[in-house]
Write a protein that holds these residues in place. Structure first.
Motif, PDB file in Angstrom:
ATOM      1  N   LYS A 231      -0.492 -19.460   0.615  1.00  8.98           N
ATOM      2  CA  LYS A 231       0.110 -20.733   0.204  1.00  8.98           C
ATOM      3  C   LYS A 231       1.126 -21.228   1.225  1.00  8.98           C
ATOM      4  O   LYS A 231       1.476 -22.412   1.225  1.00  8.98           O
ATOM      5  CB  LYS A 231       0.767 -20.583  -1.170  1.00  8.98           C
ATOM      6  CG  LYS A 231      -0.227 -20.374  -2.312  1.00  8.98           C
ATOM      7  CD  LYS A 231       0.464 -20.291  -3.662  1.00  8.98           C
ATOM      8  CE  LYS A 231       1.016 -21.636  -4.080  1.00  8.98           C
ATOM      9  NZ  LYS A 231       1.565 -21.599  -5.466  1.00  8.98           N
ATOM     10  N   THR A 232       1.622 -20.323   2.069  1.00 14.94           N
ATOM     11  CA  THR A 232       2.567 -20.693   3.125  1.00 14.94           C
ATOM     12  C   THR A 232       2.110 -20.067   4.430  1.00 14.94           C
ATOM     13  O   THR A 232       1.778 -18.876   4.478  1.00 14.94           O
ATOM     14  CB  THR A 232       3.990 -20.215   2.798  1.00 14.94           C
ATOM     15  OG1 THR A 232       4.438 -20.832   1.593  1.00 14.94           O
ATOM     16  CG2 THR A 232       4.947 -20.577   3.931  1.00 14.94           C
ATOM     17  N   PHE A 233       2.090 -20.887   5.489  1.00 15.15           N
ATOM     18  CA  PHE A 233       1.726 -20.401   6.817  1.00 15.15           C
ATOM     19  C   PHE A 233       2.894 -20.652   7.771  1.00 15.15           C
ATOM     20  O   PHE A 233       3.266 -21.788   8.026  1.00 15.15           O
ATOM     21  CB  PHE A 233       0.465 -21.108   7.329  1.00 15.15           C
ATOM     22  CG  PHE A 233      -0.750 -20.842   6.483  1.00 15.15           C
ATOM     23  CD1 PHE A 233      -1.456 -19.653   6.610  1.00 15.15           C
ATOM     24  CD2 PHE A 233      -1.173 -21.777   5.548  1.00 15.15           C
ATOM     25  CE1 PHE A 233      -2.576 -19.412   5.816  1.00 15.15           C
ATOM     26  CE2 PHE A 233      -2.291 -21.544   4.752  1.00 15.15           C
ATOM     27  CZ  PHE A 233      -2.990 -20.360   4.888  1.00 15.15           C
ATOM     28  N   ASP A 234       3.457 -19.568   8.260  1.00 22.13           N
ATOM     29  CA  ASP A 234       4.525 -19.630   9.252  1.00 22.13           C
ATOM     30  C   ASP A 234       3.859 -19.382  10.610  1.00 22.13           C
ATOM     31  O   ASP A 234       3.557 -18.245  10.966  1.00 22.13           O
ATOM     32  CB  ASP A 234       5.587 -18.568   8.949  1.00 22.13           C
ATOM     33  CG  ASP A 234       6.802 -18.682   9.850  1.00 22.13           C
ATOM     34  OD1 ASP A 234       6.729 -19.391  10.874  1.00 22.13           O
ATOM     35  OD2 ASP A 234       7.830 -18.049   9.536  1.00 22.13           O
ATOM     36  N   ILE A 235       3.618 -20.454  11.348  1.00 20.29           N
ATOM     37  CA  ILE A 235       2.885 -20.384  12.614  1.00 20.29           C
ATOM     38  C   ILE A 235       3.885 -20.564  13.745  1.00 20.29           C
ATOM     39  O   ILE A 235       4.586 -21.571  13.814  1.00 20.29           O
ATOM     40  CB  ILE A 235       1.804 -21.483  12.671  1.00 20.29           C
ATOM     41  CG1 ILE A 235       0.844 -21.353  11.477  1.00 20.29           C
ATOM     42  CG2 ILE A 235       1.040 -21.420  13.987  1.00 20.29           C
ATOM     43  CD1 ILE A 235      -0.064 -22.558  11.285  1.00 20.29           C
ATOM     44  N   ARG A 236       3.961 -19.597  14.635  1.00 23.01           N
ATOM     45  CA  ARG A 236       4.975 -19.655  15.678  1.00 23.01           C
ATOM     46  C   ARG A 236       4.493 -18.950  16.943  1.00 23.01           C
ATOM     47  O   ARG A 236       3.494 -18.217  16.910  1.00 23.01           O
ATOM     48  CB  ARG A 236       6.271 -19.012  15.189  1.00 23.01           C
ATOM     49  CG  ARG A 236       6.130 -17.563  14.750  1.00 23.01           C
ATOM     50  CD  ARG A 236       7.256 -17.147  13.824  1.00 23.01           C
ATOM     51  NE  ARG A 236       7.172 -15.759  13.409  1.00 23.01           N
ATOM     52  CZ  ARG A 236       6.409 -15.303  12.427  1.00 23.01           C
ATOM     53  NH1 ARG A 236       5.628 -16.133  11.754  1.00 23.01           N
ATOM     54  NH2 ARG A 236       6.420 -14.025  12.095  1.00 23.01           N
ATOM     55  N   LEU A 237       5.197 -19.187  18.017  1.00 19.18           N
ATOM     56  CA  LEU A 237       4.918 -18.468  19.244  1.00 19.18           C
ATOM     57  C   LEU A 237       5.306 -17.003  19.033  1.00 19.18           C
ATOM     58  O   LEU A 237       6.425 -16.707  18.619  1.00 19.18           O
ATOM     59  CB  LEU A 237       5.717 -19.064  20.397  1.00 19.18           C
ATOM     60  CG  LEU A 237       5.281 -18.658  21.797  1.00 19.18           C
ATOM     61  CD1 LEU A 237       3.979 -19.344  22.169  1.00 19.18           C
ATOM     62  CD2 LEU A 237       6.372 -18.981  22.801  1.00 19.18           C
ATOM     63  N   ALA A 238       4.391 -16.104  19.292  1.00 18.88           N
ATOM     64  CA  ALA A 238       4.661 -14.685  19.079  1.00 18.88           C
ATOM     65  C   ALA A 238       5.625 -14.144  20.134  1.00 18.88           C
ATOM     66  O   ALA A 238       5.662 -14.626  21.270  1.00 18.88           O
ATOM     67  CB  ALA A 238       3.354 -13.893  19.133  1.00 18.88           C
ATOM     68  N   THR A 239       6.400 -13.156  19.751  1.00 20.44           N
ATOM     69  CA  THR A 239       7.268 -12.497  20.729  1.00 20.44           C
ATOM     70  C   THR A 239       6.430 -11.647  21.688  1.00 20.44           C
ATOM     71  O   THR A 239       6.824 -11.434  22.837  1.00 20.44           O
ATOM     72  CB  THR A 239       8.310 -11.615  20.027  1.00 20.44           C
ATOM     73  OG1 THR A 239       7.632 -10.664  19.182  1.00 20.44           O
ATOM     74  CG2 THR A 239       9.246 -12.470  19.174  1.00 20.44           C
TER      75      THR A 239
END
Length: 308
Positions: free
Chosen positions: A279-287
């Motif tokens: 229900k929630t997608f936290d999409i970010r540049l990976a470390t």
């Protein structure tokens, strides 16, 4: 240096384990290389095999023998390990990530892969998962993750399978309500899809952001507004060909290192062809970063600005 070849027998339209193995044995024995072949037998095993090799601390080159899904699994397993580099010995149905290189067909040639150079690429993190190429939510995710249902049908592979999946999912419904947080802004309305790109190609030839750079430390995100069934073909066509700028009221482009998408219900996301539901997608540049090797002499940098 050790060489690990991870074969995914489920990649593509047929099992190519015998063909892969024969080519690998011939090339590596001729060169006297320290190598081994592993064949995955279940989803997630390519990731496990790559991680176990990387965790030894030995200097490894790991070859994902398959398509984009296989490459994604292997990349996720080796991500963040400085001693391990990853590439793809192509054989899947899409082979889209390597289309950013000047000669994608070179990835089908084991001899060229054994004579390689390297780059360090960014990765996408979506919740707890890693992705090398793209992450999308919405109509596009439903289309992309349904492609597997069609690609093994005779005459349906690559873009044809994607086209059939598109028709089926457009009939089911186009837009959904999302709350999107990006670059300090909150977008609360119905959207057709949200696509975060690290690479340039996916879906059997879609090229939504031709200028995407897997080394620039940013994700190229496209947000497509709610559209009617009458307009969806036009919009998807522009999206597919990287012409998002020609429809500024319907397709918005942002560069960011993070975007959060909140959905009203469990919703599919497409991570390089792999299905995830939340229900929630936290999409970010990976470390984590990925050492990626490719046939010597190939280029992936844009020589000139892309006309969009």
């Amino acid at each position: 240096m050790k060489h690990l070849f991870i074969i995914n027998p489920a990649a593509g339209s047929r099992n190519r384990t015998k063909q892969y193995s024969a080519a690998i044995h011939e090339a590596c024995r001729t060169r006297g290389l320290d190598y081994r072949i592993e064949v995955s037998s279940a989803p997630g095993e390519c990731c496990r095999l790559a991680r176990e090799a990387a965790q030894t601390g030995d200097d490894y080159r790991i070859y994902a023998c398959g398509g984009d899904g296989t490459l994604n699994e292997v990349a996720a397993g080796a991500a963040g390990y400085d001693n391990a580099a990853v590439s793809v010995f192509s054989g899947g149905s899409g082979n889209d990530f390597v289309k950013l290189f000047s000669d994608p067909k070179a990835f089908f040639d084991i001899e060229k892969l054994l004579d390689a150079e390297e780059a360090t690429f960014d990765l996408i993190r979506c919740n707890d998962d890693l992705s090398l190429n793209i992450c999308s939510v919405g109509l596009d995710a439903r289309i992309g993750t349904d492609v597997a249902n069609y690609k093994r049908i005779p005459l349906l592979s690559g873009f044809r399978a994607y086209a059939v999946s598109t028709i089926v999912n457009v009939i089911r419904g186009i837009s959904e309500h999302y709350v999107v947080e990006v670059n300090g802004e909150t977008i609360d309305r119905d959207l057709t899809l949200v696509c975060a790109c690290n690479g340039r190609f996916y879906g059997g030839g879609f090229n939504p952001v031709p200028e995407a750079d897997p080394e620039d430390g940013l994700l190229d995100v496209l947000l497509i507004e709610k559209v009617s069934r009458l307009k969806v073909a036009q919009v998807i066509g522009k999206f597919k060909n990287g012409q998002y700028a020609s429809l500024p009221k319907l397709i918005r482009h942002v560069k960011t290192d993070r975007i959060v998408i909140r959905c009203d219900k469990d919703t599919p996301a497409n991570l390089d062809g792999e299905l995830r539901v939340a229900k929630t997608f936290d999409i970010r540049l990976a470390t984590e970063k990925l050492r990626f090797f490719f046939p010597k002499g190939l280029t992936y940098k844009l020589k000139a600005p892309v006309n969009i």
